[in-house]
Design a protein around this motif. Structure first.
Motif, short mmCIF file in Angstrom:
data_model
loop_
_atom_site.label_atom_id
_atom_site.label_comp_id
_atom_site.label_asym_id
_atom_site.label_seq_id
_atom_site.Cartn_x
_atom_site.Cartn_y
_atom_site.Cartn_z
N ARG A 77 1.02 8.68 -6.76
CA ARG A 77 0.53 7.68 -5.83
C ARG A 77 0.96 8.03 -4.41
O ARG A 77 2.07 8.51 -4.19
CB ARG A 77 1.07 6.30 -6.21
N ASN A 78 0.08 7.81 -3.45
CA ASN A 78 0.27 8.16 -2.03
C ASN A 78 0.32 9.67 -1.82
O ASN A 78 0.69 10.12 -0.73
CB ASN A 78 1.53 7.52 -1.44
N PHE A 133 -2.02 10.94 1.06
CA PHE A 133 -1.47 10.55 2.36
C PHE A 133 -0.30 11.44 2.74
O PHE A 133 -0.22 11.97 3.85
CB PHE A 133 -1.05 9.08 2.29
N ARG A 134 0.61 11.64 1.81
CA ARG A 134 1.78 12.48 2.08
C ARG A 134 1.36 13.91 2.41
O ARG A 134 1.89 14.54 3.33
CB ARG A 134 2.73 12.46 0.87
N LEU A 169 -4.84 6.29 1.43
CA LEU A 169 -3.38 6.17 1.42
C LEU A 169 -2.81 6.15 0.01
O LEU A 169 -1.73 6.68 -0.25
CB LEU A 169 -2.97 4.89 2.14
N ASP A 170 -3.51 5.51 -0.90
CA ASP A 170 -2.96 5.23 -2.22
C ASP A 170 -3.14 6.38 -3.21
O ASP A 170 -2.28 6.62 -4.05
CB ASP A 170 -3.63 3.97 -2.79
N GLU A 198 -7.39 2.26 2.25
CA GLU A 198 -6.40 2.06 1.19
C GLU A 198 -6.47 3.18 0.15
O GLU A 198 -5.43 3.67 -0.32
CB GLU A 198 -6.61 0.71 0.52
N TRP A 202 0.83 -1.21 0.00
CA TRP A 202 0.00 0.00 0.00
C TRP A 202 0.86 1.25 0.00
O TRP A 202 0.58 2.20 -0.73
CB TRP A 202 -0.92 0.02 1.23
N VAL A 203 1.89 1.27 0.85
CA VAL A 203 2.79 2.42 0.95
C VAL A 203 4.20 1.90 1.10
O VAL A 203 4.52 1.26 2.11
CB VAL A 203 2.43 3.33 2.15
#
Length: 235
Positions: free
Chosen positions: A166-167, A170-171, A153-154, A150, A114-115
């Motif tokens: 991607r991510n 989340f970042r 996060l993704d 997910e 996932w990460v």
């Protein structure tokens, strides 16, 4: 977070009882498979993940529990003293946890698939610890659905602007939370748990705003994202 790493892979399990006691009570299913065993049973095998432990388990069942899917949060029901069979630990069964638990740090259950940026995951886990129990429970309730977690996060934070890979979402959430804490250090009246929760959740609605198009190999806006947008969805 503890640095203990427990991996069961051999037929002998010296000190198995002590190792089981050190396992986290909740793990995430990385993968699961079911095979014919005899006329009345299926053999179920699952790979479970937590930052503190990774293991493969197997059990026999007559009626496979279709709620047990990759990504689900589960607890283990043991079958006497743990023994290993062809590299898997024999258990009684897995139980899917339907109700969100405030005590679980969900960032400790994020599979590497996932990460891949594990320092980023560790930063998020530390931020979650600062929420306090009521807001930890709120965060977990929102993301107990593993599909939503997910996607949070993704997915990206935008399609063409900042954090568009991607991510990215989340970042962005982690960076906003860290910057908010830095600013709050100059204001004694700031309520840090609320500030952290607001930062981590402000773009939670983007989990429903973007989807990855496997055919075109890119993220695209969903119908909900186009018509409503993440600011309404997060409410």
């Amino acid at each position: 977070m503890s640095e203990v790493k427990v991996t069961f892979s051999t037929s002998r399990l010296p000190g198995a009882d002590q190792l089981v006691d050190r396992l986290p009570p909740v793990l995430r299913i990385q993968s699961i498979a079911r095979f014919p065993f005899d006329e009345r049973h299926m053999l179920c095998q699952a790979v479970l993940f937590h930052e503190q432990a990774g293991l493969k388990v197997e059990w026999l069942c007559r009626q496979p529990d279709n709620r047990l899917t990759a990504g689900a949060l589960v607890s283990i029901r043991w079958l006497g003293r743990p023994v290993s069979t062809t590299g898997a630990i024999r258990i009684s069964r897995l139980v899917k946890l339907e109700r969100p638990e405030a005590s679980l740090n969900p960032f400790a259950t994020i599979p590497h698939s996932w990460v891949k940026d594990r320092p980023l995951v560790a930063r998020a886990a530390q931020l979650w610890e600062g929420l306090g129990r009521p807001l930890q429970h709120l965060f977990n309730a929102i993301f107990w659905d593993h599909h939503r977690f997910e996607r949070y996060l993704d997915g990206p934070s935008s399609l063409a602007g900042h954090h568009n890979g991607r991510n990215g979402n989340f970042r962005h959430a982690v960076e906003v939370a860290e910057r908010a804490l830095a600013l709050a250090s100059h204001h004694a009246e700031a309520h840090l748990p609320v500030l952290l929760a607001s930062s981590l959740l402000h773009d939670a609605g983007k989990a429903e705003e973007y989807r990855f198009n496997g055919r075109h190999r890119r993220f695209e806006m969903t119908e909900r994202g186009t018509l409503l947008g993440h600011k309404h969805t997060v409410l």
